[in-house]
Design an enzyme around this catalytic site. Structure first.
Site, PDB file in Angstrom:
ATOM      1  N   ASP A  60       0.866  -1.183   0.000  1.00 15.32           N
ATOM      2  CA  ASP A  60       0.000   0.000   0.000  1.00 15.32           C
ATOM      3  C   ASP A  60       0.902   1.232   0.000  1.00 15.32           C
ATOM      4  O   ASP A  60       1.947   1.225   0.651  1.00 15.32           O
ATOM      5  CB  ASP A  60      -0.891   0.000   1.251  1.00 15.32           C
ATOM      6  CG  ASP A  60      -2.123   0.889   1.096  1.00 15.32           C
ATOM      7  OD1 ASP A  60      -1.967   2.071   0.728  1.00 15.32           O
ATOM      8  OD2 ASP A  60      -3.228   0.411   1.364  1.00 15.32           O
ATOM      9  N   SER A 113       1.758  -0.062  -6.101  1.00 12.10           N
ATOM     10  CA  SER A 113       1.599  -1.507  -6.243  1.00 12.10           C
ATOM     11  C   SER A 113       1.911  -2.005  -7.653  1.00 12.10           C
ATOM     12  O   SER A 113       2.481  -3.094  -7.803  1.00 12.10           O
ATOM     13  CB  SER A 113       0.181  -1.916  -5.840  1.00 12.10           C
ATOM     14  OG  SER A 113      -0.777  -1.055  -6.424  1.00 12.10           O
ATOM     15  N   HIS A 133      -9.568   1.993  -6.996  1.00 12.06           N
ATOM     16  CA  HIS A 133     -10.751   1.503  -7.697  1.00 12.06           C
ATOM     17  C   HIS A 133     -11.092   2.294  -8.950  1.00 12.06           C
ATOM     18  O   HIS A 133     -12.154   2.131  -9.509  1.00 12.06           O
ATOM     19  CB  HIS A 133     -11.957   1.498  -6.753  1.00 12.06           C
ATOM     20  CG  HIS A 133     -11.866   0.432  -5.694  1.00 12.06           C
ATOM     21  ND1 HIS A 133     -10.797  -0.423  -5.597  1.00 12.06           N
ATOM     22  CD2 HIS A 133     -12.701   0.077  -4.697  1.00 12.06           C
ATOM     23  CE1 HIS A 133     -10.983  -1.250  -4.582  1.00 12.06           C
ATOM     24  NE2 HIS A 133     -12.131  -0.965  -4.010  1.00 12.06           N
ATOM     25  N   ASP A 159     -14.726  -5.606  -3.627  1.00 10.06           N
ATOM     26  CA  ASP A 159     -15.601  -4.555  -4.170  1.00 10.06           C
ATOM     27  C   ASP A 159     -16.060  -4.852  -5.594  1.00 10.06           C
ATOM     28  O   ASP A 159     -16.092  -3.966  -6.448  1.00 10.06           O
ATOM     29  CB  ASP A 159     -14.927  -3.165  -4.089  1.00 10.06           C
ATOM     30  CG  ASP A 159     -14.550  -2.814  -2.652  1.00 10.06           C
ATOM     31  OD1 ASP A 159     -15.427  -2.873  -1.781  1.00 10.06           O
ATOM     32  OD2 ASP A 159     -13.361  -2.525  -2.401  1.00 10.06           O
TER      33      ASP A 159
HETATM   34 MG    MG Z   1     -12.167  -2.876  -0.672  1.00 12.25          MG
END
Ligand code: MG
Length: 199
Positions: A60, A113, A133, A159
């Protein structure tokens, strides 16, 4: 340390399913997650990996995704670093991993990443994809890491919302792309967690 008490966006049943597949996948290669935030998923997974004596790589940049930024839907002022004028979840992550007694298992990798994926050199048996996302971030992660997943390895994606009314589409699109490539089959799902296996 109960992972459900750590800040995060993963449900307990998702955490349990992830840890179950991580233990299966780590037999085939390294176990990696992209998108650790404050360590909720990390603790669910690493609690089980620790029993195998293997490592868990938690990647991260710790600056938060788009939706975590000020004035966005998921902004949390407790993770704001006023000096840096930026989000910094790393101190929270590190403290939670310490409290969970998982410092010998969890290896934090702080950075981009997709860039880490390009430099990575080991077979991956378990990959949990829960990074940015936006379509460009989700695609960059997928493209940088998919080639590392070994035959029989697990690709878990968070997600994934088949109905656009439930949430953003990029994780769903990446999941569909992985299946359409012929390289992966869907083997399990719970809530918004989708589990694929490398054929
Ligand atoms: Mg998530």
């Amino acid at each position: 340390m109960d992972p459900a008490k750590v800040k995060g966006f993963l449900s307990p049943v998702e955490g349990q399913m992830l840890s179950q597949y991580a233990v299966q996948g780590v037999l085939l290669g390294e176990a990696v997650e992209i998108g650790s935030w404050c360590g909720r998923s990390t603790i669910y997974i690493a609690n089980e990996i620790a029993k195998t004596g293997r490592l868990f790589f938690a990647i991260d940049h710790h600056r938060g995704s788009e939706e975590n930024q000020p004035n966005w839907e998921w902004f949390d002022k407790e993770v704001w670093d006023e000096q840096a004028k930026a989000i910094d979840t790393l101190p929270h992550f590190r403290n939670n991993i310490r409290l969970a007694k998982l410092e010998a298992t969890v290896v934090a990798m702080v950075g981009n990443s997709a860039a880490i994926g390009k430099a990575w050199g080991s077979p991956v048996g378990f990959l949990f994809l829960d990074g940015g996302h936006t379509m460009s971030a989700a695609l960059a992660d997928y493209r940088a890491w998919v080639g590392h997943i070994t035959q029989g390895g697990i690709l878990a994606i968070h997600d994934v919302f088949p109905d656009p009314a439930d949430g953003g589409r990029p994780p769903f699109e990446v999941c569909e792309m992985a299946i359409a490539s012929g390289l992966f089959a869907r083997i399990d799902q719970v809530d918004s967690l989708m589990v694929l296996q490398r054929l």
